[in-house]
Enzyme design. Structure first.
Site, PDB file in Angstrom:
ATOM      1  N   CYS A 229      10.424  65.758  15.294  1.00 55.99           N
ATOM      2  CA  CYS A 229       9.434  65.045  14.270  1.00 55.99           C
ATOM      3  C   CYS A 229       9.079  63.843  15.194  1.00 55.99           C
ATOM      4  CB  CYS A 229      10.027  64.721  13.117  1.00 55.99           C
ATOM      5  SG  CYS A 229       8.622  63.923  11.988  1.00 55.99           S
TER       6      CYS A 229
ATOM      7  N   THR B 225       4.551  69.120  16.455  1.00 52.14           N
ATOM      8  CA  THR B 225       3.216  68.603  16.764  1.00 52.14           C
ATOM      9  C   THR B 225       3.219  67.674  18.153  1.00 52.14           C
ATOM     10  OG1 THR B 225       3.644  66.740  15.408  1.00 52.14           O
ATOM     11  CG2 THR B 225       2.571  68.632  14.254  1.00 52.14           C
TER      12      THR B 225
ATOM     13  N   GLY C 124       2.017  76.801  16.662  1.00 48.86           N
ATOM     14  CA  GLY C 124       1.258  75.825  17.237  1.00 48.86           C
ATOM     15  C   GLY C 124      -0.197  76.325  17.177  1.00 48.86           C
TER      16      GLY C 124
END
Lengths: 245, 304
Positions: free
Chosen positions: B131, B194, B244
């Site tokens: 994260c 991400t 993704g």
């Protein structure tokens, strides 16, 4: 919530920044004033959330203030264009328990969700008042729409170029109302809460991700814990808000 | 019609379509819209030992073909997930679910893993060491192969369920992190989380996100995710989940050809809540078009 194709019927520029967009399409998913929609714009990844100004069977009106390239494109959209719009999002205002003298308080483009509310209160025979505030005469819009469905309507501008000079918080009616419904800039909402002891519901405007409660992108801390503005709001009761955002 | 079923770390799943953690809550927002039992599984919102409020607003910014988020692991904490969320989830989802866990220390990962290990509904643990939106935890474990291995080993000792390590793309050598996790006992790898990025609002001349940086996701990141899945597939022999920027059935097939046994769909759910069932419905015809009879037979097929 329901996603469907809407056709832009007309765009009316109300002020240098604000336009009223009239769409045709299926509005069955909208049940309460104060709910919002998200608009999918070609070339922009995220859907844009907008309050519903007013709606009826087969039609939808949005008030769009130009704040960035997305809203600029939406204001320039050719009549007859079709867009995907997701309707029936958020909780909306509660119309019961508004008491004998409800009051609607709107500031700037925050007046949008109050028009649908005003019309429905008017139709129910409620005796309510409306106070609208704008920066200057050139920002004033939609007043005649509110006039057609409000018993008592007062307009303020900060510079006094239209209506009365001052702010919505100057209105004496704030002290006398049984319940208020407010939408507008954060500073205005906070000031309203401080000035009146009446219970109230406030519609918040924050940056959103999905608009339907999945991403937690718009969560705010409230008295009862973290709440998503898009799913648990956008309308919150005055006593629930902590004003951190 | 071609066959969609596949196997994820020893557990058969009907199809490889899995909503990604953080885009699907605990399932019930979506269960109001469609029967989520059509999904292979789903990975629920990243769960920590204690409740977390997440980062201040704004948490969302837009970019071309993507978005940035800095939600910061807002979640009700593992106790509430077990007492409140999982019972609700049981009513709408009959299949094993992927429990996504996160921590700020190795002992926190272990605590959350031990508690979720006791839950029958949980089929797999997906360990978020990636994260980008929290400080002092999250991604710092995923950018150092040694720390990644330590978390893997600790979580493995806390559960009998398959452990899938979710990797960060914000590293220079993704294969090294994947290999370290495999050697420490990981049962699978999922990637990518991400990519760290930011936007500045020219109007106020300040960063848009209150956290300044956020994680970029959406179609913009798909080629990067695909490349990393390709690399990790070559580096390890444990199953890989690819995610993704996937938003089409063709991209599902690309990901599987690169080496993924299953895929996670993330940001697409936020743009269209029906993204997963739409991809699922369209998959058989796309498979037919490319002469694919069974999805599990194409895993890694592009490596020749």
């Amino acid at each position: 919530m329901k996603t469907g194709l809407f056709t832009l019927v007309s765009t009316e520029h109300l002020t240098p920044k604000v336009a009223l967009l009239h769409f045709s399409g299926n509005t069955d998913a909208i049940s309460v004033p104060g709910q919002f929609v998200t608009v999918s714009l070609p070339g922009f990844f995220l859907h844009r959330p907008f309050s519903v100004l007013d709606w009826g069977p087969g039609w939808l009106e949005l008030m769009v203030e130009q704040v960035g390239p997305g809203t600029a494109q939406l204001q320039r959209l050719a009549e007859g264009s079709t867009l995907e719009i997701t309707t029936g999002l958020g909780n909306g205002f509660s119309l019961k328990d508004s008491g004998k003298a409800p009051l609607l308080i709107g500031g700037g483009s925050g007046i949008a969700p109050l028009l649908g509310l005003a019309k429905r209160l008017f139709d129910s025979g409620a005796a309510f008042s409306t106070v609208l505030g704008f920066r200057s005469a050139e920002d004033v819009c939609c007043v005649e729409r509110f006039e057609s469905c409000s018993g008592s309507l007062k307009v303020y501008t900060e510079d006094g170029t239209a209506g009365q000079k001052g702010r919505v918080t100057d209105a004496k009616v704030l002290q006398r109302c049984s319940m208020f419904y407010a939408c507008g800039p954060k500073a205005m909402l906070q000031a309203v809460c401080q000035i009146t002891d009446a219970p109230g519901e406030l519609s918040l405007d924050v940056r959103m991700g999905c608009g339907f409660g999945a991403c937690m992108g718009c969560s705010i801390r409230t008295v009862s814990g973290m709440r998503r503005v898009c799913k648990d709001g956008p309308v919150f009761r005055k006593e629930d808000l902590l004003w951190e955002v | 019609m071609g066959s969609l079923n596949t196997v994820l770390c020893g557990i058969p799943i009907d199809n490889p379509i899995i909503p990604a953690s953080g885009t699907f809550g605990y399932g019930y927002e979506f269960a109001e819209l469609y029967d989520i039992n059509c999904l292979g599984s789903f990975s629920f919102k990243g769960t920590t030992a204690s409740p977390r409020e997440g980062n201040p607003l704004p948490r969302i910014a837009e970019s071309a073909s993507g978005m940035l988020n800095s939600v910061g692991l807002q979640n009700p904490g593992v106790e509430s997930v077990i007492c409140d969320e999982l019972p609700k989830l049981r009513r709408v989802f009959r299949k094993p679910v992927i429990a996504n866990i996160c921590g700020f220390s190795i002992s926190e990962y272990v605590e959350v893993a031990e508690k979720l290990d006791q839950q029958d509904q949980v089929g797999w643990l997906e360990v978020n060491i990636s994260c980008p939106n929290v400080h002092g935890g999250g991604m710092s474990f995923g950018t150092d192969p040694k720390l990644a291995a330590e978390v893997t080993k600790a979580v493995k000792s806390a559960t009998r369920k398959p452990v899938i390590m979710k990797l960060s793309p914000n590293v220079s050598d993704i294969s090294a992190v994947a290999t370290a996790c495999e050697q420490a006992g990981a049962d699978g790898i999922s990637l990518i989380n991400t990519l760290m990025g930011m936007r500045i609002d020219p109007g106020i001349q300040r960063p848009i996100l209150a956290n300044i940086t956020g994680g970029l996701s959406g179609p913009a990141v798909f080629p990067i995710a695909l490349r990393m899945v390709w690399q990790v597939y070559q580096a390890v022999s444990i199953p890989v989940i690819g995610l993704g920027g996937i938003s089409t059935p063709e991209q599902v097939i690309e990901m599987m050809l690169a080496g993924a046994v299953a895929v996670e769909i993330g940001t697409a759910n936020l743009i269209d809540p029906y993204a997963c069932p739409k991809i699922l419905r369209a998959l058989p015809a796309v498979m037919d078009r490319y002469g694919i009879r069974s999805l599990k037979n194409i895993v890694g097929g592009a490596h020749g």
